[in-house]
Scaffold this motif. Structure first.
Motif, PDB file in Angstrom:
ATOM      1  N   ALA A  73       8.324  -9.899   9.432  1.00 37.42           N
ATOM      2  CA  ALA A  73       8.656  -8.799  10.343  1.00 37.42           C
ATOM      3  C   ALA A  73       7.551  -7.738  10.293  1.00 37.42           C
ATOM      4  CB  ALA A  73       9.994  -8.182   9.943  1.00 37.42           C
ATOM      5  N   LYS A  74       7.190  -7.199  11.469  1.00 34.42           N
ATOM      6  CA  LYS A  74       6.160  -6.147  11.524  1.00 34.42           C
ATOM      7  C   LYS A  74       6.758  -4.791  11.172  1.00 34.42           C
ATOM      8  CE  LYS A  74       2.558  -8.515  13.075  1.00 34.42           C
ATOM      9  NZ  LYS A  74       2.980  -9.616  12.171  1.00 34.42           N
ATOM     10  N   GLU A  75       8.081  -4.696  11.376  1.00 30.94           N
ATOM     11  CA  GLU A  75       8.771  -3.442  11.081  1.00 30.94           C
ATOM     12  C   GLU A  75      10.188  -3.774  10.630  1.00 30.94           C
ATOM     13  OE1 GLU A  75       8.559   0.262  13.779  1.00 30.94           O
ATOM     14  OE2 GLU A  75      10.555  -0.537  14.178  1.00 30.94           O
ATOM     15  N   VAL A  76      10.698  -3.054   9.621  1.00 31.28           N
ATOM     16  CA  VAL A  76      12.093  -3.253   9.194  1.00 31.28           C
ATOM     17  C   VAL A  76      12.790  -1.894   9.161  1.00 31.28           C
ATOM     18  CG1 VAL A  76      11.649  -5.330   7.812  1.00 31.28           C
ATOM     19  CG2 VAL A  76      11.418  -3.078   6.755  1.00 31.28           C
ATOM     20  N   HIS A  77      14.097  -1.920   9.192  1.00 27.97           N
ATOM     21  CA  HIS A  77      14.850  -0.671   9.075  1.00 27.97           C
ATOM     22  C   HIS A  77      15.432  -0.564   7.676  1.00 27.97           C
ATOM     23  CE1 HIS A  77      14.393  -0.533  13.391  1.00 27.97           C
ATOM     24  NE2 HIS A  77      14.865   0.713  13.378  1.00 27.97           N
ATOM     25  N   ILE A  78      15.164   0.558   7.018  1.00 28.52           N
ATOM     26  CA  ILE A  78      15.729   0.804   5.688  1.00 28.52           C
ATOM     27  C   ILE A  78      16.466   2.132   5.749  1.00 28.52           C
ATOM     28  CG2 ILE A  78      15.238   1.051   3.224  1.00 28.52           C
ATOM     29  CD1 ILE A  78      12.666  -0.530   3.646  1.00 28.52           C
ATOM     30  N   PRO A 128       7.175   0.453   9.041  1.00 31.39           N
ATOM     31  CA  PRO A 128       6.237  -0.627   9.370  1.00 31.39           C
ATOM     32  C   PRO A 128       5.865  -1.406   8.103  1.00 31.39           C
ATOM     33  CG  PRO A 128       5.123   1.514   9.441  1.00 31.39           C
ATOM     34  CD  PRO A 128       6.575   1.801   9.168  1.00 31.39           C
ATOM     35  N   VAL A 129       5.703  -2.722   8.256  1.00 31.56           N
ATOM     36  CA  VAL A 129       5.318  -3.545   7.090  1.00 31.56           C
ATOM     37  C   VAL A 129       3.802  -3.673   7.091  1.00 31.56           C
ATOM     38  CG1 VAL A 129       5.591  -5.762   5.915  1.00 31.56           C
ATOM     39  CG2 VAL A 129       7.499  -4.805   7.227  1.00 31.56           C
ATOM     40  N   ARG A 130       3.122  -2.891   6.256  1.00 34.13           N
ATOM     41  CA  ARG A 130       1.658  -2.975   6.177  1.00 34.13           C
ATOM     42  C   ARG A 130       1.205  -3.491   4.813  1.00 34.13           C
ATOM     43  NH1 ARG A 130       1.610   2.568   8.106  1.00 34.13           N
ATOM     44  NH2 ARG A 130       1.852   2.584  10.369  1.00 34.13           N
ATOM     45  N   ALA A 131       2.100  -3.493   3.840  1.00 31.73           N
ATOM     46  CA  ALA A 131       1.765  -4.027   2.514  1.00 31.73           C
ATOM     47  C   ALA A 131       1.593  -5.545   2.618  1.00 31.73           C
ATOM     48  CB  ALA A 131       2.881  -3.697   1.530  1.00 31.73           C
ATOM     49  N   ASP A 132       0.831  -6.119   1.685  1.00 31.03           N
ATOM     50  CA  ASP A 132       0.744  -7.578   1.619  1.00 31.03           C
ATOM     51  C   ASP A 132       2.054  -8.121   1.077  1.00 31.03           C
ATOM     52  OD1 ASP A 132      -1.867  -8.053   2.524  1.00 31.03           O
ATOM     53  OD2 ASP A 132      -2.691  -7.415   0.582  1.00 31.03           O
ATOM     54  N   VAL A 133       2.475  -9.269   1.597  1.00 33.73           N
ATOM     55  CA  VAL A 133       3.696  -9.894   1.089  1.00 33.73           C
ATOM     56  C   VAL A 133       3.338 -11.269   0.518  1.00 33.73           C
ATOM     57  CG1 VAL A 133       5.985 -10.767   1.673  1.00 33.73           C
ATOM     58  CG2 VAL A 133       5.133  -8.682   2.780  1.00 33.73           C
ATOM     59  N   TYR A 134       3.597 -11.465  -0.765  1.00 34.03           N
ATOM     60  CA  TYR A 134       3.358 -12.761  -1.409  1.00 34.03           C
ATOM     61  C   TYR A 134       4.708 -13.387  -1.751  1.00 34.03           C
ATOM     62  CZ  TYR A 134      -1.565 -11.637  -2.494  1.00 34.03           C
ATOM     63  OH  TYR A 134      -2.889 -11.329  -2.445  1.00 34.03           O
ATOM     64  N   THR A 135       4.855 -14.677  -1.495  1.00 32.47           N
ATOM     65  CA  THR A 135       6.045 -15.386  -1.948  1.00 32.47           C
ATOM     66  C   THR A 135       5.626 -16.324  -3.075  1.00 32.47           C
ATOM     67  OG1 THR A 135       6.945 -15.276   0.275  1.00 32.47           O
ATOM     68  CG2 THR A 135       7.989 -16.827  -1.229  1.00 32.47           C
ATOM     69  N   ILE A 136       6.161 -16.056  -4.276  1.00 27.74           N
ATOM     70  CA  ILE A 136       5.814 -16.858  -5.462  1.00 27.74           C
ATOM     71  C   ILE A 136       6.925 -17.889  -5.632  1.00 27.74           C
ATOM     72  CG2 ILE A 136       5.418 -16.767  -7.943  1.00 27.74           C
ATOM     73  CD1 ILE A 136       3.351 -15.076  -6.720  1.00 27.74           C
ATOM     74  N   GLY A 137       6.590 -19.168  -5.418  1.00 30.21           N
ATOM     75  CA  GLY A 137       7.646 -20.168  -5.277  1.00 30.21           C
ATOM     76  C   GLY A 137       8.224 -20.758  -6.547  1.00 30.21           C
ATOM     77  N   GLY A 138       7.453 -20.822  -7.613  1.00 28.46           N
ATOM     78  CA  GLY A 138       7.820 -21.740  -8.705  1.00 28.46           C
ATOM     79  C   GLY A 138       8.712 -21.219  -9.797  1.00 28.46           C
ATOM     80  N   LEU A 139       9.474 -20.142  -9.565  1.00 27.20           N
ATOM     81  CA  LEU A 139      10.261 -19.585 -10.665  1.00 27.20           C
ATOM     82  C   LEU A 139      11.743 -19.948 -10.617  1.00 27.20           C
ATOM     83  CD1 LEU A 139       8.720 -16.002 -11.023  1.00 27.20           C
ATOM     84  CD2 LEU A 139       8.337 -18.000 -12.456  1.00 27.20           C
ATOM     85  N   SER A 140      12.121 -20.906  -9.785  1.00 27.31           N
ATOM     86  CA  SER A 140      13.538 -21.224  -9.632  1.00 27.31           C
ATOM     87  C   SER A 140      14.201 -21.579 -10.971  1.00 27.31           C
ATOM     88  CB  SER A 140      13.729 -22.394  -8.671  1.00 27.31           C
ATOM     89  OG  SER A 140      15.100 -22.752  -8.667  1.00 27.31           O
ATOM     90  N   ALA A 141      15.451 -21.147 -11.125  1.00 28.21           N
ATOM     91  CA  ALA A 141      16.214 -21.438 -12.339  1.00 28.21           C
ATOM     92  C   ALA A 141      16.916 -22.796 -12.242  1.00 28.21           C
ATOM     93  CB  ALA A 141      17.234 -20.334 -12.588  1.00 28.21           C
ATOM     94  N   GLY A 201      15.238  -8.762   2.478  1.00 31.18           N
ATOM     95  CA  GLY A 201      14.209  -9.579   1.836  1.00 31.18           C
ATOM     96  C   GLY A 201      13.764 -10.718   2.742  1.00 31.18           C
ATOM     97  N   ARG A 202      14.721 -11.360   3.411  1.00 27.97           N
ATOM     98  CA  ARG A 202      14.400 -12.474   4.297  1.00 27.97           C
ATOM     99  C   ARG A 202      13.549 -12.012   5.484  1.00 27.97           C
ATOM    100  NH1 ARG A 202      16.640 -17.482   4.709  1.00 27.97           N
ATOM    101  NH2 ARG A 202      15.845 -18.616   6.504  1.00 27.97           N
ATOM    102  N   ARG A 203      13.875 -10.825   6.035  1.00 29.31           N
ATOM    103  CA  ARG A 203      13.098 -10.320   7.173  1.00 29.31           C
ATOM    104  C   ARG A 203      11.649 -10.057   6.742  1.00 29.31           C
ATOM    105  NH1 ARG A 203      18.024  -8.056   8.240  1.00 29.31           N
ATOM    106  NH2 ARG A 203      17.630  -5.998   7.350  1.00 29.31           N
TER     107      ARG A 203
END
Ligand SMILES: [Zn+2]
Length: 465
Positions: free
Chosen positions: A383-388, A394-407, A376-378
Motif C-alpha cells: 500500500a502507498k498509504e495506510v490509515h492509522i 504515506p508508506v515511504r519506509a522500506d518494507v522487508y518481509t523476513i520469511g524463515g522464522l515460522s514456529a 500489517g497485511r496492507r
C-alpha cells in the motif's frame, strides 16, 4: 473408544479433540477460533459435550488457538485438572488474562459505540474472574515423565519444539481390555529453529493426529533469513540513518528476535544500536523464557552463558510504561523497536508505525504471518498509504518481509518427523491446516511414506477406534 474432532479440522484454529470410552472422557486442547468470518458464533456455540462430565484436559501449549476457551469451559462447569508443562502454565497466566481483558474491552467498546447498538446486550465471551478460575485448575507436568490422570489412561509430554513449553502428547488408553496409543502432535516446530529444541521423534502410535499448518510449502533456511535480517538492520542504521520497526507477536517471536539479534551482535555482524521491546506482554513472556532457560537449546544456553560471562551484548531496553513508549516517538535514528501486536492491528506498534512509516530512512521488518484485513497485511501488500487511527500515513519506509522464522515445521520438517515412526499408525488424521493444505499434505503422507490411512477429518466428525 470414540474420538471427535471439535476444531482445527480443515482449518488452523480452534484446536480441540474429545476422547471418550465407557469409563473416561477427556479433551486435548480447548482452543479459540480466530480470524475467520464465523469465529464469533463458533466461540460461543454450545460445547458438543457436557463440561461437567469431563474428567480432565490435556493441553499441548499456551497459544490461544489451543487454550483460549479454557475459561469458558471452567465457567460452564468443568472442574477437573488441566495438565500442561510448567512453562505453558506460566505463559497461560499471562495469555488467558490478556485474552479475558480483550473480551471485556470489546464488549465495553460495543456498548459505548452508537454503531453497535444491537451488540449492547452482549456479555464478554469470558471475564478475567473466569480466566483466573481456569488458571487455578492447571497442574504442571514434566517433559518425558509418565502421568496417570485416571486408572485407564497414562500420558507423556514430549518437547514439540514449537514455542516454550510446547508438547507432543502420547496417550495410552485401555478400553474393553485393549490398549490403544494415540499421539497428538500439537504444533510441531521446524528443526534448527532458534531457542527451542528440535521436535522429539516418536517411534510408534496406533492412532496419530498430526498438524499441517505449512504442509504444502517450504520455509526459507535460517542462514538465508539471518542474512536478510542483518542486511535490513545494517542498511537502515548505518547508511540511511533511521529506525527499524519490527511488529512481532509478544510470545515466541519477540524472544526469537532478541536471541537472533544478540547472537548477530556477538559475532560483530550488527552496528551499534538500541533495541527497545515495547509490549508489556512481550516483557513478561521474555522473563518467563529466562526463568525456564533450562528448556532452551544448546545454542541459546551458550549465548546466555557468554553474555553473562562477558557482560556484553546489545543494549536492550524493556519499555515499562506508556510515557516511556511515547518518548520513543521522538527518537529519529539508531533504534530497533520490537512491538506488538504482530499484525499491527492493535497495541503500541500502531503508534511506532505512525511516527516512522512516512520516513524513507526507516525500515519496517515483517517477521510473521499477516492475516487478510490487518494493517500489517496492507503494508506487506505494498500500500502507498495506510490509515492509522483514522489519519492517512504515506508508506515511504522500506518494507522487508523476513520469511524463515515460522514456529511451524514446513512440509519436509513434518515428513521428517513422521519418518521416525517405525510403521504406519492404523489411522493418521491430518489436522490444524486450511482444508486444501491438509489435503495436499495428507496426499504427500500417503505417497511419500506409503501411509494409506492418512486422511483429513471433517469438522465435528467422530470416529470409533
Ligand atoms: Zn501454536
Amino acid at each position: 473408544m470414540k474420538l471427535t474432532f471439535l476444531g482445527a479440522a480443515g482449518e488452523v484454529t480452534g484446536s480441540s479433540y474429545l476422547v471418550e470410552t465407557d469409563s473416561l472422557r477427556f479433551l486435548v486442547d480447548c482452543g479459540m477460533f480466530q480470524g475467520g468470518r464465523d469465529t464469533e458464533r463458533k466461540n460461543r456455540a454450545r460445547f458438543a459435550f457436557d463440561p461437567r462430565a469431563l474428567d480432565f484436559v490435556l493441553l499441548t501449549h499456551a497459544h490461544i488457538d489451543h487454550s483460549g476457551l479454557l475459561p469458558r469451559l471452567a465457567a460452564e462447569g468443568f472442574s477437573g485438572p488441566i495438565y500442561a508443562t510448567a512453562a505453558t502454565c506460566d505463559l497461560l497466566a499471562v495469555m488467558l488474562r490478556d485474552s479475558a481483558h480483550i473480551q471485556e474491552k470489546e464488549v465495553e467498546w460495543a456498548r459505548a459505540s452508537q454503531l453497535h447498538r444491537r451488540e449492547a446486550d452482549r456479555t464478554p465471551l469470558y471475564t478475567l474472574a473466569q480466566a483466573e478460575r481456569a488458571l487455578r485448575q492447571l497442574k504442571s507436568v514434566k517433559y518425558d515423565a509418565e502421568i496417570h490422570p485416571q486408572s485407564t489412561v497414562r500420558c507423556r509430554y514430549r518437547d514439540a519444539g514449537h514455542i516454550l513449553g510446547s508438547a507432543i502428547i502420547e496417550t495410552w488408553i485401555s478400553d474393553d481390555g485393549r490398549a490403544t496409543k494415540i499421539v497428538f502432535s500439537g504444533d510441531i516446530g521446524q528443526p534448527m529453529r532458534p531457542l527451542v529444541h528440535d521436535p522429539t521423534p516418536i517411534a510408534q502410535a496406533d492412532v496419530l493426529l498430526v498438524e499441517s499448518t505449512y504442509g504444502n510449502r517450504l520455509h526459507k533456511s535460517l542462514p538465508d533469513t539471518l542474512k536478510e535480517l542483518e542486511h535490513a538492520i545494517t542498511d537502515t542504521l548505518k547508511r540511511k540513518g533511521g529506525n527499524v520497526i519490527i511488529p512481532a507477536f509478544a510470545v515466541g517471536r519477540t524472544q526469537d528476535l532478541l536471541y537472533l539479534l544478540a547472537d548477530l551482535h556477538r559475532q560483530g555482524q550488527l552496528p551499534e544500536m538500541d533495541i527497545y521491546v515495547d509490549s508489556p506482554m512481550a516483557t513478561q513472556a521474555t522473563a518467563i523464557t529466562l526463568r525456564h532457560a533450562a528448556l532452551l537449546d544448546r545454542e541459546a544456553s551458550t549465548l546466555l552463558a557468554w553474555l553473562q560471562k562477558n557482560h556484553a551484548g546489545p543494549r536492550i531496553r524493556f519499555v515499562q510504561d506508556v510515557e516511556e513508549s511515547i518518548a520513543l516517538h521522538r527518537v529519529k535514528s539508531g533504534a530497533v523497536i520490537i512491538s506488538a501486536s504482530g499484525m499491527c492491528d492493535a497495541g503500541r506498534i500502531k503508534h511506532h508505525l505512525r511516527h516512522n512509516l512516512a520516513r524513507p530512512e526507516c525500515t519496517v521488518l515483517i517477521t510473521g504471518f499477516q492475516a487478510a484485513g490487518t494493517l500489517g497485511r496492507r503494508i506487506v501488500d505494498g500500500a502507498k498509504e495506510v490509515h492509522i487511527f483514522g489519519i492517512p500515513v504515506p508508506v515511504r519506509a522500506d518494507v522487508y518481509t523476513i520469511g524463515g522464522l515460522s514456529a511451524h515445521a514446513d512440509r519436509e520438517g513434518l515428513l521428517g518427523w513422521l519418518g521416525h515412526f517405525g510403521k504406519a499408525p492404523r489411522h493418521t488424521f491430518v489436522v490444524h491446516g486450511e482444508r486444501e493444505t491438509s489435503e495436499i499434505f495428507a496426499a504427500a503422507v500417503r505417497e511419500r511414506l506409503g501411509w494409506r490411512e492418512a486422511t483429513v477429518p471433517a469438522p465435528l466428525s467422530s470416529v470409533s477406534l
